[in-house]
Design a protein around this motif. Structure first.
Motif, short mmCIF file in Angstrom:
data_model
loop_
_atom_site.label_atom_id
_atom_site.label_comp_id
_atom_site.label_asym_id
_atom_site.label_seq_id
_atom_site.Cartn_x
_atom_site.Cartn_y
_atom_site.Cartn_z
N PHE A 96 38.35 134.70 -25.95
CA PHE A 96 38.92 134.03 -26.90
C PHE A 96 39.60 134.66 -28.28
O PHE A 96 40.62 134.68 -28.64
CB PHE A 96 37.96 132.89 -27.51
CG PHE A 96 38.55 131.78 -28.44
CD1 PHE A 96 39.68 130.98 -28.28
CD2 PHE A 96 37.94 131.97 -29.81
CE1 PHE A 96 40.41 130.20 -29.39
CE2 PHE A 96 38.84 130.88 -30.93
CZ PHE A 96 39.70 130.32 -30.44
N GLN A 112 42.26 127.64 -24.09
CA GLN A 112 41.04 127.67 -23.88
C GLN A 112 40.34 126.01 -23.29
O GLN A 112 39.40 125.82 -22.77
CB GLN A 112 40.10 128.09 -24.98
CG GLN A 112 38.45 128.25 -24.76
CD GLN A 112 37.75 128.53 -25.87
OE1 GLN A 112 37.78 127.94 -26.99
NE2 GLN A 112 37.18 129.71 -25.87
N SER A 171 39.51 132.77 -21.02
CA SER A 171 38.51 132.07 -21.52
C SER A 171 38.42 130.80 -21.23
O SER A 171 37.19 130.13 -21.27
CB SER A 171 39.18 132.01 -22.96
OG SER A 171 40.34 131.20 -23.22
#
Length: 310
Positions: A96, A112, A171
């Motif tokens: 991330f 994400q 992510s």
């Protein structure tokens, strides 16, 4: 009675919105310390995990005492916690932050949020069944939204770097693993203990890759303030508010309201850091975020759709 219920519900909504906004703002602050102050992603990952883990476990110890250590006495749980820490927590946190460094907080946060769509695909494949209409709609919107977000609708060019796209998608997969893997641990030990140890052990493991005492970047008051905000408000307090909101709201409601995270990251990135989002990218982002609302919708019988929250 109805008045008290309304007050507690309002309290839950305020908690989850505040926590989600803090998560979103912390992503934008991370972009600032990476791109303007040249702080190392590896260093921030290690320090964030270590300090947040220690603070969360310290908070848990005040309430649960022995339970904080008891999780390590069960060999099966200890192995599962180790896997969660190193293969779940570390990749999620690092990917991330790396997505933010190579791109921007808005795009990294929205990408994400593809995690629930990844989970939907995995559960359908794992159970060897055909996806439902709702699940198919979620996957379609997630793919279409990602395409619009990273290409402006033009298949011949990317609006973000290849590394930003890679870490953003990574992510999402990491979030899916992070959400599904510790299901038994969370039910048995609670989120405070599991996530606290996950952060601390993950931080210790990542310290072998980048020791926290190897500090890089241009350090000024704004740099220190940014790092403190990310660790204290963007990690510890945001997570605590999220957990507290579950006392007053259902998991589906908290999941829907957590969409404030990518929206706050996007708006702050545009206003503060000058990130440009055109109309097509906003549509793509909204398509991705809408998948959360679809998955959180209730069935006709009033029961919540099965959902795994992170």
């Amino acid at each position: 009675m109805m008045r008290e219920k309304k007050i507690t519900r309002t309290k839950g909504i305020i908690l989850i919105l505040t926590g989600s906004i803090l998560w979103g703002v912390s992503g934008t602050v991370a972009q600032y310390v990476f791109q303007e102050q040249h702080v190392s992603v590896e260093w921030l990952t290690a320090v964030r995990l270590l300090i947040s883990g220690m603070l969360l476990l310290g908070f848990s110890y005040r309430k649960e005492k022995r339970n904080v250590w008891a999780i390590w006495k069960d060999k099966k749980d200890a192995r599962s916690l180790t896997v969660f820490s190193i293969i779940g927590m570390v990749p999620l946190q690092y990917s991330f932050l790396a997505g933010i460094q190579h791109g921007n907080a808005a795009t990294a946060t929205v990408l994400q949020f593809l995690g629930p769509a990844v989970i939907t695909c995995y559960l359908a494949i794992h159970s060897k069944r055909v996806p439902t209409l709702k699940e198919s709609c979620v996957v379609f919107l997630a793919v279409l939204g990602t395409f619009l977000l990273v290409t402006h609708g033009d298949i011949h060019r990317l609006s973000i770097s290849g590394w930003a796209l890679f870490w953003g998608l990574f992510s999402a997969v990491a979030l899916a693993f992070y959400t599904l893997q510790p299901h038994v641990l969370l039910a048995k030990w609670g989120a405070n203990i599991v996530v606290g140890w996950g952060m601390l052990v993950g931080g210790l493991a990542f310290s072998f890759i980048h020791p926290p005492w190897e500090i890089e970047g241009h350090w000024s008051f704004s740099t220190y303030a940014g790092v403190v905000f990310i660790i204290l408000f963007g990690t510890l307090i945001a997570f605590y508010f999220y957990l507290e909101s579950l006392r007053y709201l259902s998991a589906s409601e908290t999941s829907s309201l957590s969409s404030a995270e990518p929206l706050s990251a996007a708006f702050l990135s545009v206003i503060w850091l000058g990130v440009t989002f055109d109309f097509v990218q906003w549509i793509g982002a909204l398509f991705i975020i809408s998948t959360i609302f679809i998955l959180s919708a209730k069935k006709k019988d009033g029961k919540n759709v099965k959902e795994m929250g992170c």
